[in-house]
Design an enzyme around this catalytic site. Structure first.
Site, PDB file in Angstrom:
ATOM      1  N   LEU A  34       0.963  -1.201   0.121  1.00  0.00           N
ATOM      2  CA  LEU A  34      -0.107  -0.176  -0.108  1.00  0.00           C
ATOM      3  C   LEU A  34       0.862   1.100  -0.173  1.00  0.00           C
ATOM      4  CD1 LEU A  34      -2.861  -1.002   2.602  1.00  0.00           C
ATOM      5  CD2 LEU A  34      -2.803  -1.336  -0.195  1.00  0.00           C
TER       6      LEU A  34
ATOM      7  N   LYS B 207      -6.109   5.817 -11.854  1.00  0.00           N
ATOM      8  CA  LYS B 207      -4.806   5.171 -12.164  1.00  0.00           C
ATOM      9  C   LYS B 207      -4.894   3.951 -13.310  1.00  0.00           C
ATOM     10  CE  LYS B 207      -0.459   3.828 -11.712  1.00  0.00           C
ATOM     11  NZ  LYS B 207      -0.411   2.539 -12.083  1.00  0.00           N
TER      12      LYS B 207
ATOM     13  N   ARG C 289       4.338  -1.201  -7.871  1.00  0.00           N
ATOM     14  CA  ARG C 289       5.401  -1.551  -8.783  1.00  0.00           C
ATOM     15  C   ARG C 289       6.493  -0.685  -8.725  1.00  0.00           C
ATOM     16  NH1 ARG C 289       1.214  -3.793 -11.656  1.00  0.00           N
ATOM     17  NH2 ARG C 289       1.262  -6.043 -12.272  1.00  0.00           N
TER      18      ARG C 289
ATOM     19  N   HIS D  61      -3.575   4.279  -2.412  1.00  0.00           N
ATOM     20  CA  HIS D  61      -4.504   3.192  -1.796  1.00  0.00           C
ATOM     21  C   HIS D  61      -5.070   4.084  -0.701  1.00  0.00           C
ATOM     22  CE1 HIS D  61      -1.424   0.229  -3.496  1.00  0.00           C
ATOM     23  NE2 HIS D  61      -2.570  -0.157  -4.105  1.00  0.00           N
TER      24      HIS D  61
ATOM     25  N   SER E 228       2.617   3.669  -7.483  1.00  0.00           N
ATOM     26  CA  SER E 228       2.041   2.320  -7.884  1.00  0.00           C
ATOM     27  C   SER E 228       3.123   1.162  -7.013  1.00  0.00           C
ATOM     28  CB  SER E 228       2.604   2.126  -9.474  1.00  0.00           C
ATOM     29  OG  SER E 228       2.507   0.693  -9.499  1.00  0.00           O
TER      30      SER E 228
END
Ligand code: AMP
Length: 285
Positions: A33, A151, A189, A37, A187
Protein backbone atom coordinates in the site's frame (compact mmCIF):
# COMPACT_ATOMS: atom_id res chain seq x y z
CA UNK A 1 -9.18 -2.23 12.75
CA UNK A 2 -10.56 -5.75 12.69
CA UNK A 3 -8.83 -8.26 10.41
CA UNK A 4 -10.78 -11.11 8.81
CA UNK A 5 -9.34 -14.00 6.88
CA UNK A 6 -12.53 -15.97 6.45
CA UNK A 7 -15.26 -15.26 3.96
CA UNK A 8 -18.13 -16.30 6.21
CA UNK A 9 -16.99 -14.07 9.07
CA UNK A 10 -16.62 -10.88 7.04
CA UNK A 11 -19.86 -11.49 5.09
CA UNK A 12 -21.72 -11.88 8.36
CA UNK A 13 -20.18 -8.77 9.90
CA UNK A 14 -20.85 -6.51 6.90
CA UNK A 15 -24.44 -7.74 6.56
CA UNK A 16 -24.95 -6.94 10.27
CA UNK A 17 -23.58 -3.42 9.84
CA UNK A 18 -25.82 -2.80 6.84
CA UNK A 19 -28.84 -4.12 8.76
CA UNK A 20 -28.15 -1.39 11.31
CA UNK A 21 -28.32 1.16 8.46
CA UNK A 22 -24.56 1.70 8.19
CA UNK A 23 -23.17 2.26 4.69
CA UNK A 24 -20.06 0.27 3.86
CA UNK A 25 -17.33 1.52 1.50
CA UNK A 26 -14.93 -0.98 -0.02
CA UNK A 27 -11.39 -0.53 -1.41
CA UNK A 28 -10.00 -3.72 -3.00
CA UNK A 29 -6.20 -3.84 -3.30
CA UNK A 30 -3.28 -6.17 -3.87
CA UNK A 31 -1.31 -4.66 -0.99
CA UNK A 32 2.10 -2.97 -0.99
CA UNK A 33 0.00 0.00 0.00
CA UNK A 34 0.96 3.58 -0.71
CA UNK A 35 -0.70 7.00 -0.49
CA UNK A 36 -2.73 6.24 -3.62
CA UNK A 37 -4.51 3.37 -1.89
CA UNK A 38 -4.84 5.38 1.30
CA UNK A 39 -6.43 8.28 -0.61
CA UNK A 40 -9.16 5.86 -1.75
CA UNK A 41 -9.75 4.86 1.85
CA UNK A 42 -10.00 8.49 2.94
CA UNK A 43 -12.54 9.18 0.22
CA UNK A 44 -14.43 6.07 1.33
CA UNK A 45 -14.38 7.26 4.95
CA UNK A 46 -15.84 10.60 3.86
CA UNK A 47 -18.72 9.00 1.97
CA UNK A 48 -19.62 5.94 4.06
CA UNK A 49 -19.95 4.87 7.69
CA UNK A 50 -17.55 1.91 7.67
CA UNK A 51 -14.49 1.35 5.49
CA UNK A 52 -13.34 -2.04 4.32
CA UNK A 53 -10.06 -2.74 2.55
CA UNK A 54 -9.04 -6.07 1.07
CA UNK A 55 -5.52 -7.23 0.34
CA UNK A 56 -5.24 -10.17 -2.01
CA UNK A 57 -2.65 -10.66 -4.73
CA UNK A 58 -4.97 -12.24 -7.25
CA UNK A 59 -3.14 -14.91 -9.26
CA UNK A 60 -5.79 -15.08 -11.98
CA UNK A 61 -5.17 -11.54 -13.22
CA UNK A 62 -1.45 -11.99 -13.86
CA UNK A 63 -0.64 -13.02 -17.39
CA UNK A 64 3.03 -13.13 -16.49
CA UNK A 65 4.15 -15.57 -13.77
CA UNK A 66 7.30 -13.65 -12.91
CA UNK A 67 5.29 -10.43 -12.40
CA UNK A 68 3.11 -12.38 -9.95
CA UNK A 69 6.10 -13.96 -8.19
CA UNK A 70 7.80 -10.59 -7.82
CA UNK A 71 4.72 -8.64 -6.77
CA UNK A 72 5.82 -6.73 -3.64
CA UNK A 73 4.40 -7.95 -0.33
CA UNK A 74 4.64 -5.56 2.63
CA UNK A 75 1.84 -6.74 4.88
CA UNK A 76 3.17 -5.33 8.17
CA UNK A 77 3.58 -1.85 6.76
CA UNK A 78 0.19 -2.20 5.01
CA UNK A 79 -1.55 -2.94 8.31
CA UNK A 80 0.14 0.03 10.00
CA UNK A 81 -0.89 2.37 7.19
CA UNK A 82 -4.47 1.13 7.28
CA UNK A 83 -4.63 1.54 11.07
CA UNK A 84 -3.27 5.07 10.73
CA UNK A 85 -5.79 5.92 8.02
CA UNK A 86 -8.64 4.77 10.25
CA UNK A 87 -9.69 1.76 8.15
CA UNK A 88 -12.36 -0.20 10.03
CA UNK A 89 -12.07 -3.66 8.50
CA UNK A 90 -9.32 -5.49 6.61
CA UNK A 91 -10.14 -8.59 4.61
CA UNK A 92 -7.02 -10.72 4.15
CA UNK A 93 -8.07 -13.98 2.55
CA UNK A 94 -5.78 -16.73 1.25
CA UNK A 95 -6.17 -18.23 -2.18
CA UNK A 96 -8.26 -21.22 -0.95
CA UNK A 97 -10.69 -18.91 0.77
CA UNK A 98 -11.06 -16.82 -2.39
CA UNK A 99 -11.15 -19.70 -4.85
CA UNK A 100 -12.42 -22.79 -3.04
CA UNK A 101 -13.18 -24.47 -6.36
CA UNK A 102 -9.73 -23.74 -7.84
CA UNK A 103 -8.39 -20.96 -10.01
CA UNK A 104 -9.98 -21.96 -13.31
CA UNK A 105 -12.65 -19.52 -14.39
CA UNK A 106 -16.24 -20.76 -14.43
CA UNK A 107 -17.64 -17.70 -16.18
CA UNK A 108 -16.54 -15.77 -19.25
CA UNK A 109 -17.50 -12.13 -18.83
CA UNK A 110 -18.59 -10.60 -22.14
CA UNK A 111 -16.57 -7.40 -21.90
CA UNK A 112 -16.64 -6.60 -25.61
CA UNK A 113 -13.90 -4.35 -26.97
CA UNK A 114 -12.76 -3.38 -23.49
CA UNK A 115 -11.12 -6.78 -23.35
CA UNK A 116 -9.12 -6.47 -26.55
CA UNK A 117 -8.10 -2.80 -26.51
CA UNK A 118 -4.99 -1.37 -24.84
CA UNK A 119 -4.28 -3.37 -21.64
CA UNK A 120 -6.56 -6.11 -22.93
CA UNK A 121 -4.41 -6.52 -26.04
CA UNK A 122 -1.11 -6.62 -24.16
CA UNK A 123 -2.33 -8.65 -21.18
CA UNK A 124 -4.60 -11.38 -22.55
CA UNK A 125 -6.88 -12.80 -19.89
CA UNK A 126 -6.03 -10.03 -17.42
CA UNK A 127 -9.48 -8.46 -17.30
CA UNK A 128 -11.24 -11.81 -17.03
CA UNK A 129 -9.09 -12.41 -13.93
CA UNK A 130 -9.94 -8.94 -12.61
CA UNK A 131 -13.66 -9.64 -13.10
CA UNK A 132 -13.34 -13.05 -11.46
CA UNK A 133 -11.80 -11.60 -8.30
CA UNK A 134 -13.97 -8.48 -8.11
CA UNK A 135 -17.14 -10.50 -8.70
CA UNK A 136 -16.12 -12.81 -5.84
CA UNK A 137 -15.28 -9.87 -3.57
CA UNK A 138 -18.59 -8.15 -4.34
CA UNK A 139 -20.43 -11.39 -3.55
CA UNK A 140 -18.61 -11.67 -0.23
CA UNK A 141 -18.81 -8.06 0.91
CA UNK A 142 -21.79 -6.50 -0.90
CA UNK A 143 -20.45 -2.99 -0.32
CA UNK A 144 -22.69 0.03 -0.78
CA UNK A 145 -19.92 1.86 -2.61
CA UNK A 146 -16.83 0.53 -4.35
CA UNK A 147 -13.86 2.92 -4.60
CA UNK A 148 -11.40 2.51 -7.46
CA UNK A 149 -8.46 4.59 -8.69
CA UNK A 150 -8.38 6.38 -12.02
CA UNK A 151 -4.76 5.23 -12.24
CA UNK A 152 -6.16 1.97 -13.66
CA UNK A 153 -8.54 3.71 -16.02
CA UNK A 154 -9.44 0.73 -18.19
CA UNK A 155 -9.95 -1.41 -15.09
CA UNK A 156 -12.51 1.16 -13.86
CA UNK A 157 -14.39 0.80 -17.16
CA UNK A 158 -14.21 -3.00 -16.95
CA UNK A 159 -15.56 -3.06 -13.41
CA UNK A 160 -18.30 -0.59 -14.35
CA UNK A 161 -19.29 -3.09 -17.05
CA UNK A 162 -18.99 -6.05 -14.67
CA UNK A 163 -21.37 -4.37 -12.22
CA UNK A 164 -23.90 -3.95 -15.06
CA UNK A 165 -23.41 -7.52 -16.28
CA UNK A 166 -23.99 -9.12 -12.90
CA UNK A 167 -26.80 -6.73 -11.98
CA UNK A 168 -25.05 -5.65 -8.80
CA UNK A 169 -26.39 -2.69 -6.81
CA UNK A 170 -23.00 -1.38 -5.67
CA UNK A 171 -22.23 2.23 -6.65
CA UNK A 172 -18.83 2.93 -8.17
CA UNK A 173 -16.73 5.96 -7.24
CA UNK A 174 -13.58 6.67 -9.23
CA UNK A 175 -10.89 8.57 -7.31
CA UNK A 176 -8.12 10.73 -8.82
CA UNK A 177 -4.59 9.38 -9.33
CA UNK A 178 -2.20 10.20 -6.49
CA UNK A 179 1.22 11.23 -7.70
CA UNK A 180 4.70 11.64 -6.27
CA UNK A 181 5.88 15.27 -6.11
CA UNK A 182 7.67 14.77 -9.47
CA UNK A 183 4.48 13.56 -11.14
CA UNK A 184 5.08 9.80 -11.19
CA UNK A 185 1.80 8.01 -10.48
CA UNK A 186 2.10 6.09 -7.22
CA UNK A 187 2.16 2.36 -7.82
CA UNK A 188 3.16 -0.73 -5.87
CA UNK A 189 5.40 -1.61 -8.82
CA UNK A 190 7.44 1.59 -8.25
CA UNK A 191 9.07 -0.28 -5.36
CA UNK A 192 10.82 -2.44 -7.95
CA UNK A 193 12.43 0.49 -9.80
CA UNK A 194 16.13 1.03 -9.12
CA UNK A 195 17.32 4.58 -8.46
CA UNK A 196 18.10 5.29 -12.15
CA UNK A 197 14.81 3.87 -13.34
CA UNK A 198 12.98 5.85 -10.68
CA UNK A 199 14.39 9.09 -12.10
CA UNK A 200 13.62 8.06 -15.69
CA UNK A 201 10.08 7.03 -14.78
CA UNK A 202 8.99 10.66 -14.40
CA UNK A 203 9.04 10.94 -18.22
CA UNK A 204 5.70 9.12 -18.39
CA UNK A 205 3.80 11.92 -16.66
CA UNK A 206 5.80 14.62 -18.45
CA UNK A 207 5.05 13.15 -21.89
CA UNK A 208 1.36 12.53 -21.09
CA UNK A 209 1.03 16.11 -19.83
CA UNK A 210 2.59 17.39 -23.07
CA UNK A 211 0.11 15.36 -25.09
CA UNK A 212 -2.94 16.77 -23.35
CA UNK A 213 -1.60 20.33 -23.49
CA UNK A 214 -0.51 20.17 -27.12
CA UNK A 215 -3.51 18.36 -28.53
CA UNK A 216 -5.61 20.37 -30.99
CA UNK A 217 -8.77 19.46 -32.86
CA UNK A 218 -7.95 17.24 -35.84
CA UNK A 219 -5.64 14.34 -36.55
CA UNK A 220 -3.95 13.01 -33.41
CA UNK A 221 -1.69 10.44 -35.07
CA UNK A 222 1.53 12.44 -35.22
CA UNK A 223 1.17 13.69 -31.67
CA UNK A 224 0.86 10.17 -30.24
CA UNK A 225 3.63 8.83 -32.47
CA UNK A 226 5.99 11.59 -31.32
CA UNK A 227 5.07 11.06 -27.68
CA UNK A 228 5.69 7.30 -27.92
CA UNK A 229 9.02 7.92 -29.65
CA UNK A 230 9.98 10.44 -26.99
CA UNK A 231 9.54 7.73 -24.35
CA UNK A 232 11.50 5.23 -26.48
CA UNK A 233 14.35 7.73 -26.80
CA UNK A 234 14.40 7.96 -22.99
CA UNK A 235 14.85 4.21 -22.61
CA UNK A 236 11.29 2.91 -22.38
CA UNK A 237 9.90 -0.09 -24.19
CA UNK A 238 6.46 1.25 -25.06
CA UNK A 239 3.46 -1.07 -25.34
CA UNK A 240 1.12 1.75 -26.31
CA UNK A 241 0.60 5.47 -26.09
CA UNK A 242 -2.93 6.16 -27.30
CA UNK A 243 -5.68 8.71 -27.22
CA UNK A 244 -9.04 7.10 -26.60
CA UNK A 245 -12.67 7.90 -26.04
CA UNK A 246 -13.32 8.56 -22.34
CA UNK A 247 -16.34 6.25 -22.23
CA UNK A 248 -15.61 3.42 -24.63
CA UNK A 249 -11.81 3.56 -24.88
CA UNK A 250 -12.11 3.29 -28.66
CA UNK A 251 -9.06 4.96 -30.26
CA UNK A 252 -9.48 8.59 -31.32
CA UNK A 253 -7.58 9.41 -34.50
CA UNK A 254 -9.42 12.68 -35.07
CA UNK A 255 -10.35 14.70 -32.02
CA UNK A 256 -13.18 17.24 -32.30
CA UNK A 257 -11.68 19.53 -29.67
CA UNK A 258 -14.27 18.86 -26.99
CA UNK A 259 -15.24 15.19 -26.63
CA UNK A 260 -14.17 13.63 -23.34
CA UNK A 261 -11.00 11.67 -23.94
CA UNK A 262 -8.05 10.08 -22.22
CA UNK A 263 -4.38 9.73 -23.10
CA UNK A 264 -3.08 6.39 -21.87
CA UNK A 265 0.34 4.84 -21.75
CA UNK A 266 1.90 1.52 -20.82
CA UNK A 267 5.65 1.21 -21.00
CA UNK A 268 8.43 -0.90 -19.57
CA UNK A 269 11.52 0.33 -17.81
CA UNK A 270 13.61 -2.82 -17.72
CA UNK A 271 11.26 -5.55 -16.49
CA UNK A 272 8.86 -3.18 -14.81
CA UNK A 273 5.70 -2.24 -16.60
CA UNK A 274 4.23 1.14 -15.71
CA UNK A 275 0.85 2.53 -16.73
CA UNK A 276 -0.64 5.97 -16.42
CA UNK A 277 -3.29 8.19 -18.02
CA UNK A 278 -4.62 11.74 -18.10
CA UNK A 279 -8.12 12.74 -19.10
CA UNK A 280 -9.07 15.82 -21.12
CA UNK A 281 -11.95 17.33 -23.08
CA UNK A 282 -15.34 18.07 -21.57
CA UNK A 283 -15.78 15.47 -18.90
CA UNK A 284 -19.17 15.62 -17.25
CA UNK A 285 -19.43 13.32 -14.24
P1 AMP B 1 -3.78 -2.33 -6.74
O1 AMP B 1 -3.34 -2.65 -5.36
O2 AMP B 1 -2.69 -1.88 -7.64
O3 AMP B 1 -4.64 -3.42 -7.34
O4 AMP B 1 -4.73 -1.07 -6.61
C1 AMP B 1 -5.85 -1.07 -5.79
C2 AMP B 1 -6.67 0.16 -6.07
O5 AMP B 1 -5.88 1.32 -5.81
C3 AMP B 1 -7.12 0.26 -7.54
O6 AMP B 1 -8.45 0.76 -7.59
C4 AMP B 1 -6.13 1.23 -8.11
O7 AMP B 1 -6.61 1.92 -9.24
C5 AMP B 1 -5.92 2.17 -6.94
N1 AMP B 1 -4.66 2.89 -7.09
C6 AMP B 1 -3.45 2.37 -7.37
N2 AMP B 1 -2.54 3.36 -7.49
C7 AMP B 1 -3.21 4.52 -7.30
C8 AMP B 1 -2.83 5.91 -7.31
N3 AMP B 1 -1.59 6.29 -7.55
N4 AMP B 1 -3.79 6.83 -7.06
C9 AMP B 1 -5.08 6.46 -6.82
N5 AMP B 1 -5.49 5.18 -6.80
C10 AMP B 1 -4.58 4.23 -7.03
Amino acid sequence: MVIFKEVSAISHLVAGLQNKGLRCGFVPTMGALHEGHISLLRTAAGQTDKTICSIFVNPTQFNNQSDFDKYPQTIESDILQLEKAGCDILFLPDVHEMYPGGLSPTVNYPLGELETLLEGHYRPGHFQGVCQVVHRLLDIIHPDILFLGQKDFQQCKVIEKLIQLIGNKTRLVICPTKREPDGLAMSSRNLRLDSHQRVKATAIYRVLSQVIHQIKPGDTTQLTLDAGNQLRSEGFNVDYLEIADYNTLAPIRNWDGKSPAVALVAAYLGEIRLIDNLTFGRITE
